[in-house]
Write an enzyme that holds these catalytic residues in place. Structure first.
Site, PDB file in Angstrom:
ATOM      1  N   HIS A 153       4.942 -12.161 -14.685  1.00  0.00           N
ATOM      2  CA  HIS A 153       5.700 -10.926 -15.590  1.00  0.00           C
ATOM      3  C   HIS A 153       4.924 -10.705 -16.826  1.00  0.00           C
ATOM      4  O   HIS A 153       5.342 -10.510 -17.793  1.00  0.00           O
ATOM      5  CB  HIS A 153       6.955 -11.420 -16.170  1.00  0.00           C
ATOM      6  CG  HIS A 153       7.983 -11.476 -14.643  1.00  0.00           C
ATOM      7  ND1 HIS A 153       8.236 -12.482 -13.895  1.00  0.00           N
ATOM      8  CD2 HIS A 153       8.930 -10.848 -14.206  1.00  0.00           C
ATOM      9  CE1 HIS A 153       8.923 -12.372 -12.795  1.00  0.00           C
ATOM     10  NE2 HIS A 153       9.551 -11.307 -13.219  1.00  0.00           N
ATOM     11  N   GLU A 170       7.412  -1.270  -3.368  1.00  0.00           N
ATOM     12  CA  GLU A 170       6.600  -0.594  -4.281  1.00  0.00           C
ATOM     13  C   GLU A 170       5.588   0.386  -3.155  1.00  0.00           C
ATOM     14  O   GLU A 170       5.158   1.420  -3.836  1.00  0.00           O
ATOM     15  CB  GLU A 170       5.693  -1.627  -4.754  1.00  0.00           C
ATOM     16  CG  GLU A 170       6.494  -2.418  -6.054  1.00  0.00           C
ATOM     17  CD  GLU A 170       7.411  -3.578  -5.294  1.00  0.00           C
ATOM     18  OE1 GLU A 170       7.238  -3.982  -4.330  1.00  0.00           O
ATOM     19  OE2 GLU A 170       8.216  -4.052  -6.326  1.00  0.00           O
TER      20      GLU A 170
END
Lengths: 325, 400
Positions: free
Chosen positions: A130, A60
């Protein structure tokens, strides 16, 4: 007018942006052939080639670092972070780099072309890694814009505006609504304004403010309240940074009551910022304390997520308490 | 194809030994078997003069910092050949994304002493509008990305920038400088991996100068330096003598060819030594032996290049003396002018945060102006910017 779900609307917006400007480049983890873990980038590689839509390694900080450089070069990167929970390795590149590029160089260089797309929020049985709503970390960062759509129509219009905006935009997509939210979306190119809230429903007794997936929940609470004869005004902030305080102020001056709702934990959440601003600008008009209906100050749970999330009943109770204060 | 063995075979990397490419010995003589690079007289002189000017600027500004005229400074003493040699091998329109110790690159490309001073003093002519600490230079015109303090962030950005250059097809590449300490950051690995996977025309230039602030390179990595990491990323790599401007020049020139012609990244590790302190806030006597520094002074990159030039007859003692004098005078005169200039206008507090000033920023700014009008003496720079009369003796330049 065609009907689309939110993913189709996002895909359609990316397609339009890429067709219009060959500087628009989409990348992230699995966004290539596979079309992204949620398929938001489906068929874009097929249409625009591997150089403009591609998979990155699982890194990322690299994705956003790369995107910053690409944007500084004059390209228009649309970088995907697969889940907002995984944006933190890129935090330094977003907060110290994207947000400050223009300011620190005196506008010699900027990354205005940058858009970071990422799915956020709960309701998908995703557990603590999540389901997070990390918007407040980024609303504390001058130089970024933070945008959250609530339905397919918004998603397309706001995403096209974000891609063409002269500042870097963090675009938070409510993943619970990716397929659940379906609506009419114009096939053609259109934009919705960044930095402007939308009054979805007018009312005189109470103002409710939210964004993204929470708007649907607020809508249900408002239906319950109206059965009790309470007329609610509902505002979708749409942009959290810079946020449209004037529209909320105007509404609270009229209704005298405010409830803000978000999925993220209470402490340090963006509702606190709204509450502080509104008490400063509407103090003498308030009929009851400003209420916040939010997630708990805990990590996001798995099995008990219904209990954790601010739902329509919790908001309805806050409305009743406010009215009866 | 899989190469099977039937006994356990552990490898450590010691099987490879990275050689160091060097052309000039410390006396400025070509090593036996070394081939002089194709570096014409004027180009060689430009390279040398930028190294010399960088040394003089550094000496003067360090002294100015010690006199309290400047809040902060960083010298590149000992590393001039690595930085200027690499820059001289690029096209002047290739992008440079530096760490913070690469003023030599700007010097080579023609950043004027005025431009250096305006940034160092953060005055109204500073391109960065007085927002960053001294040494955070940037120049769009000279293709030099504005420096950012957080370490290593420029490395993946260089990969992205170079990817854009590749798509644009303009035949340019990006070179990013960083230290061996920065190579410990995740950004370094992200950048090399992405560049290698996506075939990006970028040159990763590691200045291995032995120290990351006070941490010696032996505490920064266990292996043989930074260069062997390139193997893991399947990337072209060369280790070069960072105190030999000719070797750095030739290595970078060939690296650029690989980058631009094959769209491939290259890693260069320049072995050098930070002769000066990390920054003006640092004191190396607290963590390293004087004798170590002295040994490296004998390998001074400027003297080495100078000796080579003198032998070729491309430089003279007279030019050396006159250039040094001119530069010292120029730096001092320019510094005096830059110090006296006005600070950036008050409005620069809120411009460039976004492309347009937001209503909330404007509201906060209006509130600030009302406050300064009430207490002008407490905010002399802001007050002057608002054309309010203030007692100037309360204002001091060079506040940190």
């Amino acid at each position: 007018m065609p009907t689309m779900n939110m993913l189709q609307a996002i895909n359609n917006a990316l397609d339009i942006a890429m067709a219009e400007d060959d500087k628009v480049i989409c990348f992230g983890e699995d966004v290539g052939v596979f079309g992204g873990v949620f398929r938001a980038t489906s068929h874009l590689q097929e249409k625009y080639g591997k150089s403009r839509c591609f998979n990155t390694p699982l890194v990322e900080q690299g994705i956003i670092g790369f995107a910053n450089g690409l944007a500084a070069q004059g390209s228009v990167p649309v970088a995907e972070i697969q889940f907002a929970d995984y944006i933190f390795p890129a935090f330094d590149q977003i907060v110290n780099e994207s947000a400050k590029f223009r300011y620190r160089s005196g506008d010699l260089f900027n990354v205005g072309g940058l858009t970071i797309r990422t799915p956020y929020g709960g309701g998908i049985a995703g557990g603590l890694y999540h389901s997070q709503s990390p918007e407040a970390y980024f609303t504390h960062t001058p130089g970024l814009k933070v945008v959250v759509p609530r339905n397919p129509y918004q998603a397309k219009g706001l995403l096209l505006a974000a891609i063409r905006d002269p500042d870097p935009v963090l675009f938070l997509e409510p993943k619970r609504l990716y397929r659940a939210s379906v609506g009419e979306v114009p096939q053609e190119d259109y934009q919705l304004p960044i930095g402007e809230a939308e009054v979805i429903k007018e009312g005189t007794d109470m103002t409710l403010v939210g964004w993204g997936a929470q708007m649907e929940v607020i809508g249900k609470a408002v239906e319950l309240a109206e059965e009790q004869g309470i007329a609610c005004e509902v505002i979708d902030l749409r942009t959290l940074l810079p946020w449209d305080a004037d529209t909320v102020v105007e509404s609270v001056l009229k209704t005298g009551r405010l409830i803000v709702s978000h999925e993220a934990p209470l402490t340090g959440g963006f509702a606190g910022e709204i509450a502080a601003t509104i008490q400063e600008r509407c103090f003498l008009y308030l009929e009851s304390p400003i209420a916040r209906v939010t997630g708990l100050d805990t990590p996001f749970p798995l099995v008990l997520e219904k209990e954790y999330l601010p739902d329509h009943l919790k908001i309805f109770e806050a409305i009743r308490e406010s009215v009866n204060f | 194809m899989t190469n099977y063995v039937h006994q356990p075979l552990f490898m450590t990397g010691d099987e490879f030994s990275m050689a160091t490419f060097s052309l000039l010995d410390p006396e400025g003589e070509l090593y036996e078997g070394a081939k002089e690079p194709d570096l014409p007289r004027d180009h060689a002189r430009r390279l040398y003069q930028a190294m010399l000017a960088t040394r003089i600027l550094d000496e003067r500004m360090m002294a100015a910092q010690r006199q309290g005229r400047l809040s902060f400074y960083m010298q590149s003493t000992g590393e001039e050949a690595a930085v200027v040699g690499a820059t001289a091998a690029l096209d002047d329109a290739d992008m440079i994304m530096a760490q913070y110790r690469e003023q030599g690159a700007l010097m080579y490309r023609g950043f004027s002493i005025d431009e250096f001073m305006n940034q160092l003093f953060g005055n109204e002519l500073d391109y960065g509008k007085g927002r960053q600490m001294p040494i955070h230079y940037g120049s769009r015109k000279l293709h030099y990305m504005t420096i950012s303090s957080p370490l290593a962030t420029q490395i993946p950005q260089a990969t992205g920038y170079a990817y854009g250059q590749k798509l644009a097809g303009d035949g340019h590449c990006t070179l990013t400088f960083f230290g061996e300490g920065a190579a410990s950051e995740g950004d370094f690995h992200a950048a090399l991996n992405m560049a290698s996977v996506h075939q990006v025309p970028v040159i990763f230039f590691c200045r291995n100068n032995g120290y990351a602030i006070s941490t010696p390179s032996t505490e920064q990595f266990a292996a043989d330096g930074i260069a062997p990491r390139a193997f893991g990323y399947h990337m072209h790599v060369i280790r070069v003598d960072g105190n030999d401007a000719l070797a750095v020049y030739e290595a970078t020139r060939q690296a650029r060819q690989i980058a631009v012609e094959q769209n491939k990244p290259v890693l260069i590790e320049a072995m050098s030594y930070r002769l000066a302190a990390h920054s003006s806030s640092d004191d190396p006597s607290g963590y390293r032996a004087k004798s170590e520094e002295e040994a490296w002074r004998l390998k001074d990159p400027i003297l080495r290049m100078q000796k080579w030039l003198l032998k070729k007859g491309w430089w003279s003692e007279e030019e050396e003396t006159s250039q040094q004098e001119t530069l010292r005078r120029d730096v001092l005169d320019t510094m005096k002018r830059a110090e006296k200039r006005s600070p950036p206008p008050l409005e620069s507090l809120i411009t460039d945060v976004y492309a347009d000033i937001t209503p909330e920023l404007q509201r906060q700014f209006d509130q600030l102006k009302r406050h300064i009008r009430r207490y002008p003496e407490a905010y002399p720079r802001g007050a002057r910017s608002l054309d309010l009369e203030v007692n100037t003796s309360t204002d001091s330049q060079g506040e940190a």
